[in-house]
Design an enzyme around this catalytic site. Sequence first.
Site, PDB file in Angstrom:
ATOM      1  N   TYR A  41       6.470  -9.620   7.773  1.00 41.46           N
ATOM      2  CA  TYR A  41       6.314  -8.172   7.937  1.00 41.46           C
ATOM      3  C   TYR A  41       6.729  -7.766   9.350  1.00 41.46           C
ATOM      4  CZ  TYR A  41       3.546  -7.605   3.634  1.00 41.46           C
ATOM      5  OH  TYR A  41       3.125  -7.569   2.328  1.00 41.46           O
ATOM      6  N   ASP A  89       0.818  -1.201   0.000  1.00 40.35           N
ATOM      7  CA  ASP A  89       0.000   0.000   0.000  1.00 40.35           C
ATOM      8  C   ASP A  89       0.859   1.262   0.000  1.00 40.35           C
ATOM      9  OD1 ASP A  89      -2.366  -1.415  -0.001  1.00 40.35           O
ATOM     10  OD2 ASP A  89      -2.568  -1.397   2.182  1.00 40.35           O
TER      11      ASP A  89
END
Length: 252
Positions: A113, A52
């Site tokens: 992540y 994103d």
Amino acid sequence: MRYFLQLSFKGTDYHGWQEQSNASNTVQEICKNAIAKVLNHPIKLAGAGRTDTGVHAEMFFAHFDSPLEGLVENKKKWLHKFNSVTPFSIAFQDIVKVKSDAHARFDATSRTYRYDISIRKNPFLHNNSLFYPHPLDIDKMNKACTTLKEYKEFSSFQKTHSGNKTDYCTIKSANWEMHGDKLSFTITADRFLRNMVRAIVGTMLNVGNGKYSHAHFCKIIEGKNRSHAGASVAACGLYLTDIKYPLEIFIP
């Protein structure tokens, strides 16, 4: 010949990885144009996933095809050329040969992540982490991490109207750790839903600050309703840090 490129990028100034018709400043477009310029032929560049707007990647892979040989044998020269025509916020680090049907996205077996939170005012963490100077019970947050691995369906943490074929993921590890002024959440899974990590972090902050009990955290997952989970945290603290692939897709 198909090649995998390993790269990293700071996502602050980009509209994510994926090329978009309504946004020109994407990592994919900049990298594709840079590589095509150096190789002197057009390419199609496929990435390991879409990040994103504002999300960073310490490790990212993309693949492309080229009739040129010697890219791996003379990788130092070619990587220098690629890096010389891209902004400093994007860095190419390696290039390897892979089988002709290898895919940077679909062949990935796991991704990791990390989400960084600065708990004290720190100018070196500004814009690279979420500033959250409030008390948190890390033991309760890590208990939630242990529970998280017991579930498979995570629609409660995905962006609404994402259109995924499945909301199932296998979380392999998840934990919170403190490093000086920085609190970091690290999670590894076979796949992630869109906005999943940021939604999990936002929900776990509510566990750590006492707003949600552990039982309520479980209820949120089981309820499969995004509106019942915590707010998604800012993109500035999210980093893609590792991607794993099966060894058989690589050509020695």
